[in-house]
Design an enzyme around this catalytic site. Structure first.
Site, PDB file in Angstrom:
ATOM      1  N   GLY A 102      77.728  52.555  11.298  1.00  0.00           N
ATOM      2  CA  GLY A 102      77.146  53.753  12.824  1.00  0.00           C
ATOM      3  C   GLY A 102      77.272  55.031  12.253  1.00  0.00           C
ATOM      4  NE  ARG A 103      80.977  57.879   8.420  1.00  0.00           N
ATOM      5  CZ  ARG A 103      82.570  57.409   7.911  1.00  0.00           C
ATOM      6  NH1 ARG A 103      82.838  58.684   8.349  1.00  0.00           N
ATOM      7  NH2 ARG A 103      82.948  56.747   7.435  1.00  0.00           N
ATOM      8  CE  LYS A 122      80.147  57.984   4.490  1.00  0.00           C
ATOM      9  NZ  LYS A 122      81.185  57.688   3.734  1.00  0.00           N
ATOM     10  CG  ASP A 134      79.847  62.615  15.500  1.00  0.00           C
ATOM     11  OD1 ASP A 134      79.427  61.662  14.646  1.00  0.00           O
ATOM     12  OD2 ASP A 134      80.325  63.268  16.048  1.00  0.00           O
ATOM     13  N   GLY A 135      77.970  59.585  14.405  1.00  0.00           N
ATOM     14  CA  GLY A 135      77.244  59.018  13.396  1.00  0.00           C
ATOM     15  C   GLY A 135      77.153  60.359  12.006  1.00  0.00           C
ATOM     16  NE  ARG A 192      77.115  55.279   1.386  1.00  0.00           N
ATOM     17  CZ  ARG A 192      77.894  54.946   2.234  1.00  0.00           C
ATOM     18  NH1 ARG A 192      79.566  55.124   1.761  1.00  0.00           N
ATOM     19  NH2 ARG A 192      77.793  54.286   2.997  1.00  0.00           N
ATOM     20  CG  ASP A 269      84.455  48.168   7.719  1.00  0.00           C
ATOM     21  OD1 ASP A 269      85.859  47.491   7.781  1.00  0.00           O
ATOM     22  OD2 ASP A 269      84.208  48.975   8.163  1.00  0.00           O
ATOM     23  CG  ASN A 270      85.203  50.331   4.660  1.00  0.00           C
ATOM     24  OD1 ASN A 270      84.455  50.648   5.086  1.00  0.00           O
ATOM     25  ND2 ASN A 270      86.575  51.166   5.080  1.00  0.00           N
ATOM     26  CG  ASP A 279      82.398  52.521   3.580  1.00  0.00           C
ATOM     27  OD1 ASP A 279      81.288  53.847   3.088  1.00  0.00           O
ATOM     28  OD2 ASP A 279      82.763  52.053   4.034  1.00  0.00           O
TER      29      ASP A 279
HETATM   30  P1  AMP Z   1      85.547  53.258   8.247  1.00  0.00           P
HETATM   31  O1  AMP Z   1      86.782  52.627   8.146  1.00  0.00           O
HETATM   32  O2  AMP Z   1      85.715  54.845   8.053  1.00  0.00           O
HETATM   33  O3  AMP Z   1      84.486  52.775   7.033  1.00  0.00           O
HETATM   34  O4  AMP Z   1      84.509  53.544   9.476  1.00  0.00           O
HETATM   35  C1  AMP Z   1      84.465  52.058   9.982  1.00  0.00           C
HETATM   36  C2  AMP Z   1      83.868  51.897  10.715  1.00  0.00           C
HETATM   37  O5  AMP Z   1      83.068  52.973  12.417  1.00  0.00           O
HETATM   38  C3  AMP Z   1      81.738  51.583  10.553  1.00  0.00           C
HETATM   39  O6  AMP Z   1      81.103  51.382  11.518  1.00  0.00           O
HETATM   40  C4  AMP Z   1      81.646  52.816  10.335  1.00  0.00           C
HETATM   41  O7  AMP Z   1      79.913  53.295  10.378  1.00  0.00           O
HETATM   42  C5  AMP Z   1      81.520  53.736  11.871  1.00  0.00           C
HETATM   43  N1  AMP Z   1      81.886  54.806  11.860  1.00  0.00           N
HETATM   44  C6  AMP Z   1      83.038  55.714  11.221  1.00  0.00           C
HETATM   45  N2  AMP Z   1      82.738  57.049  11.405  1.00  0.00           N
HETATM   46  C7  AMP Z   1      82.222  57.626  11.976  1.00  0.00           C
HETATM   47  C8  AMP Z   1      80.830  58.272  12.655  1.00  0.00           C
HETATM   48  N3  AMP Z   1      81.138  59.642  12.842  1.00  0.00           N
HETATM   49  N4  AMP Z   1      79.941  58.063  14.079  1.00  0.00           N
HETATM   50  C9  AMP Z   1      79.954  56.369  13.693  1.00  0.00           C
HETATM   51  N5  AMP Z   1      80.644  55.914  12.898  1.00  0.00           N
HETATM   52  C10 AMP Z   1      81.540  55.931  12.469  1.00  0.00           C
HETATM   53 MG    MG Z   2      83.513  51.906   6.547  1.00  0.00          MG
END
Ligand code: AMP
Ligand code: MG
Length: 524
Positions: A102-103, A122, A134-135, A192, A269-270, A279
């Site tokens: 997502g980002r 990232k 917002d990515g 990264r 997913d991490n 992550d």
């Molecule tokens: P995380 O647990 O932080 O690894 O994020 C879980 C999911 O949310 C993953 O698919 C990330 O890409 C997405 N995500 C987290 N923060 C953002 C962000 N600021 N914008 C878009 N996608 C995000």
């Molecule tokens: Mg993640």
């Protein structure tokens, strides 16, 4: 800038044919093409010189405008086609469906000195997987990722790396503690780097959709590029692949327990399919030894991802990966055998790691009880994990245990409340120390040799939570010197570095309950 570009992921695996980045469900594809967002005024704050040369670049490249452009997202390298990966995952124990990059935006893969590196930005803007977000990424979390991934590498922990840290010149709105206090923060982008960013969740998403065809393509791709010696396309190969992933995951998590690292969000997913720490979000370092501690405020209730639970969660996540691979293997037994082996391997390797921290080369029957009692004592009196183990190597086989507290002198700096070392606690420490000294007397290594081996597994310098926060606070004010200072310090975490003793101290009192030091959220 001359990179030896050798893309495979976006060349060999099925792509999403839609090239716009509206949030959507992406079926039957491993990734979607996306273009990074152009930042308004990018500035390079820090580079890992080691990573620079790993990918085949030199300091001269840093001076080129093109470097700044490519690694901030302002320009796309010729002959590359950036993309975001599609994956799913279990978040906090529940299937969350499609997640995806997502980002994060993969720029390309490069080959240098017979190593493959995928480069990924990232915080470079929206992708089809951004959902409602917002990515983007903010400076604080980007500093934390950049510093920690390089520090982990030098600690000998398998990890993704970080090439560069840039500010974008854009403002990013965040509610850091999810309590309604939104504020603008500086936007940043980290590049990264890892051989591959494939996660457990990349396999899960296809299995969840019953898409065996693409699951097989992904498994065959992963095996043939990253698991030499395993034959892709066969059931036997998939079983060996799962075994190899389980081995790598176990190795990674035992390193975490050795150095006191708490990942904070061990969702499937991490978890990297290559067993790399990936992550860096609300992670933290154990300061006072507490297996129940989690830095992640989102997890404050259930404490699912607390320090002491990380090995269990690794196994839980492997169980989910097994469920996904079941579609290819079609037989439960070989998969559950791998999970059983994880348990039995853990029961061997975890105590072995603890023995190395304690300086035990031999294996003696009392080792288990010594380690167990130590675990109890470390919690009973608030004790700094890093300082305790590092200074334990200063005891000598012939040290004499005296009355009072002076027998604790070599490790006294590790106690947060030395005044409370009285009564039963003091007696218990005394008994433990007598047992410990008796135990090291059995070793054939000399005191000096034992110290040498202990100091190779017990780091002196780790990225304590407050250290990263100090670097963040200074960077917010425009001073980036501490980022470089900590980066240099953490390149040699097992060295003595006498001029850096100011970082070999307990967490200061002001950091005990401070946001960013003991409390972190997923907001990044
Ligand atoms: P995380 O647990 O932080 O690894 O994020 C879980 C999911 O949310 C993953 O698919 C990330 O890409 C997405 N995500 C987290 N923060 C953002 C962000 N600021 N914008 C878009 N996608 C995000
Ligand atoms: Mg993640």
């Amino acid at each position: 800038m001359n990179l030896n570009i050798k893309d495979t992921f976006n060349k060999e695996l099925p792509a999403d044919l839609n090239r716009n980045n509206n949030p959507r469900q992406v079926e039957a594809a491993c990734f979607s093409y996306v273009t990074p967002r152009v930042p308004s005024d990018p500035k390079l704050l820090h580079v890992s010189k080691e990573m620079l040369s790993n990918i085949g670049l030199s300091s001269a490249d840093l001076k080129e405008k093109h470097f700044l452009k490519v690694f901030s997202g302002a320009a796309v390298l010729e002959n590359t086609d950036p993309y975001a990966m599609c994956y799913g995952g279990h978040q906090f124990g529940h299937w969350a469906g499609q997640l995806g990059d997502g980002r994060a935006i993969n720029l390309c893969e490069v080959e240098h000195k017979e190593k493959r590196w995928a480069l990924q930005l990232k915080g470079a803007g929206e992708t089809p997987y951004s959902r409602t977000a917002d990515g983007l990424a903010v400076l604080r979390s980007s500093i934390r990722e950049h510093l920690c991934s390089e520090a982990m590498f030098h600690l000998g922990v398998p990890t993704t790396r970080s090439l560069s840290l840039m500010i974008t010149g854009d403002e990013v709105l965040r509610d850091m503690l999810y309590n309604g206090n939104e504020a603008y923060e500086k936007g940043a982008v980290v590049c990264r780097v890892a051989p591959s960013f494939i996660r457990f969740g990349n396999f899960q998403i296809f299995a969840a959709r019953g898409d065996k065809d693409n699951l097989k393509k992904l498994a065959d791709y992963t095996i043939s590029h990253f698991f030499p010696g395993i034959e892709a396309g066969t059931k036997e190969g998939y079983i060996q692949f799962f075994q190899a992933v389980a081995n790598k995951t176990l190795e990674m998590v035992i390193h975490w327990q050795r150095v006191g690292f708490v990942h904070g969000v061990m969702n499937t997913d991490n978890l990297s399919i290559l067993g790399l720490t990936i992550d860096y979000g609300p992670y933290g370092w154990l300061e006072d030894y507490d297996p129940g501690w989690t830095p992640n405020t989102t997890d404050a209730q259930g404490k699912r991802y607390r320090f002491g639970n990380q090995p269990n969660i690794a196994l839980w996540n492997l169980f989910q990966l097994a469920n996904a691979l079941m579609l290819l293997i079609e037989e439960e037994y070989p998969l559950s055998a791998v999970l059983d082996k994880f348990r039995s391997d853990y029961a061997v390797h975890y105590p072995k790691m603890l023995r190395s921290k304690l300086g035990f080369e031999l294996r003696e029957k009392e080792d288990e009880s010594i380690a167990k009692e130590l675990e109890r004592l470390l919690q009973l009196s608030e004790t700094d994990m890093t300082i305790f183990y590092r200074n334990l190597s200063n005891y000598r086989k012939n040290d004499v245990i005296t009355e009072g507290t002076s027998f604790l002198n070599p490790i006294l700096d590790a106690f947060y409340k030395p005044d409370e070392l009285t009564g039963d606690i003091l007696n218990d420490w005394r008994t433990w120390m007598i047992n410990y000294l008796n135990r090291i007397q059995k070793e054939t290594q000399s005191d000096a040799e034992r110290k040498l081996s202990m100091d190779k597994v017990n780091p002196k310098y780790v990225l304590r939570n407050y250290m990263a926060q100090l670097a963040i606070d200074k960077a917010d004010a425009g001073d980036y010197a501490l980022i470089e200072e900590l980066h240099q310090l953490l390149k040699d975490p097992y060295g003595e570095q006498p001029e850096q003793e100011q970082w070999f101290v307990k967490r200061p009192e002001w950091a005990r309950h401070k946001v960013g030091c003991s409390m972190l959220s997923c907001s990044s």
